[in-house]
Design a protein around this motif. Sequence first.
Motif: not given
Length: 619
Positions: A105-121, A82-90
């Motif tokens: 949270t860190e595990e999800i961030a690594n899966m999606l190549y995102q920062s932890t702050s983005t995943i927290s949001t 996923p690349s958009t916030p909506e896709q990441r939420i799904d």
Amino acid sequence: MLTQREKNILHFLDGKGYCRAKQIGSVVGVSEKTIRNDILSINYKLDNIAFITSKPNSGYCLEIKDEKNFEKALNECEPDLPSTPEQRIDYIIKLFLTENRYIKTEEIANMLYQSTSTISTDLKEVRKTLQNYHLSLKTKPKYGMILKGEEKHLRELESDILHKKNESSDDQNHDIIAQILREVTESYNFQISEFAFNNLVIHLVVTIDRIKQGKTITFPSNYYNDLQNKLEYTIAKDIASRINKKLKIELPDSECAYISMHLLGKKLQNDQENTIIPQEYNMLVQKLLTELSQEYQINFTKDLNLQLALTLHLIPLSYRLKYDLRMENPLLESIKNNYPHAYIIAKSLANGLSKAFDKELSPDEIGYLALHINLSMEKEFINIRKKNIILVCATGKGTAKLLEYQYRQKFGNWINQLICCDVTGLKHQDFTDIDFIFTTVPIYDSVPVPVIETGFILDQNETIRIEQNIDDMSSVSTYFPKDLFFSNLDLHTQKEVITFLIQKASTLYTLPNDFEEMIWKREKIFSTAFDNYVALPHPYKPCTKETFASVAVLQKPILWNDKSVKIVFLISLSKDNDANIQTFYGKLSKVLVNSSLLEQLIKNPTYDFLIQTLNQIKL
């Protein structure tokens, strides 16, 4: 291989020149820091094919060295990341559904190549979505988060995800289950809508998936006692037997009970079959329709078709409420936008049903009720258009017939009865059911109905003038006094607007002392704001001598509960019967559903424009 987000960055930069990281991040939906990390990754992966250069105070620019291999690299992007916030939420919701374990949270961030702050949001939005299904993420220090909730709610969530994404058809068992369900329902002559059928197929796909994971559903013993003697339980057992035979998956009795609950909640009821309607349902519908008739000054009690339709509707609805089953309404937004007044009335009906069943009705359920209400109102609109008219003509019989023909041809949709006579014959007419007199000659005697003088030849202007009289145009305009129209109001809260409009209305009409309290009581039961920047506040019951509407067009939108509002119609209905109330409702509803008219009213907030708009609306 490029990720989907990296592909989006390249598409955005292609041919644009220099762009700042903030601008790229706002489009892609990530932070500037993440964009910088992605660009480092892109440059590494596209070595000798393309390169993103950076320039102080300018940003980033894409330089393509090998066009052919660049296009090839884009086509090889990972399709599922996923690349958009909506896709990441799904994606995150699906992850918690399928992984029965703690996830950091860190595990999800690594899966999606995102920062932890983005995943927290993203996780904040995930929690909001889960609340709608009575689910939650439980956090354990040093372990992470895990999804918690009842099995039936977990299945509802998974079913809704599959339905909205149309992913269930990709399941290898989908077609087999659909065929089994089709065969069984046809063999028992069990009627179900196509939408409900597809919904049930998805439920069975999810059920099999959860059973494979070792997740089965349980119910109190009294549920089994209620279900085992019903036809729907027999059908459910047949479905389970065929699934076992085809897919080698055994569904326990608890799953058969759950399937039968869905069948009970989805069965189509009609007045042609031998359906036993509980007397208490019939009495409840009569009571609620009487209350609606008093509240909205529309006589719903005389519509026997509406009473029967609602009583039949209560049978599957009662099972959905009893067993907490969700019934998605695919037309909900369309119903809200196209039948706003019917939806408001349906909210009042739903409030009465909620008290009777001690369960709150969802917006989807309210939407289904609104369809029944709107059908009844539409039939009333048809009835109110028909008028009884006397046509007075001083010319000979042949020309009188010609004039009668013109009226029937041009105004047939509004005319119930058309009586032709001369001035002398007018003295012998019974005016009991007559609405208008149209005459080509002066009438000097007093008559008890309105008289409209008209020419013998009906040109375009004359036709429009007659249409306006027959269609009750002038009567509707009287509901909108000019002194209660306000534009460019600099008010900032819902309370300020309501208080202002009440204070102004009190200068023209006698309002009860608790008028404002009655408006807030209605707002507490349900919000009167719509999705088109309009609110329709009104007391919870008719309380004034006259029906009137006060209109406010605000300078800036305000927050009305959870919606943004810029136009407010404060409505008060007369305590007495109003012959033209259906016309009032009809024309106001036509304004509320017409986005173009509302936009024009915001741009041209004048009383004359509003009245001109009402006069041009035909029911």
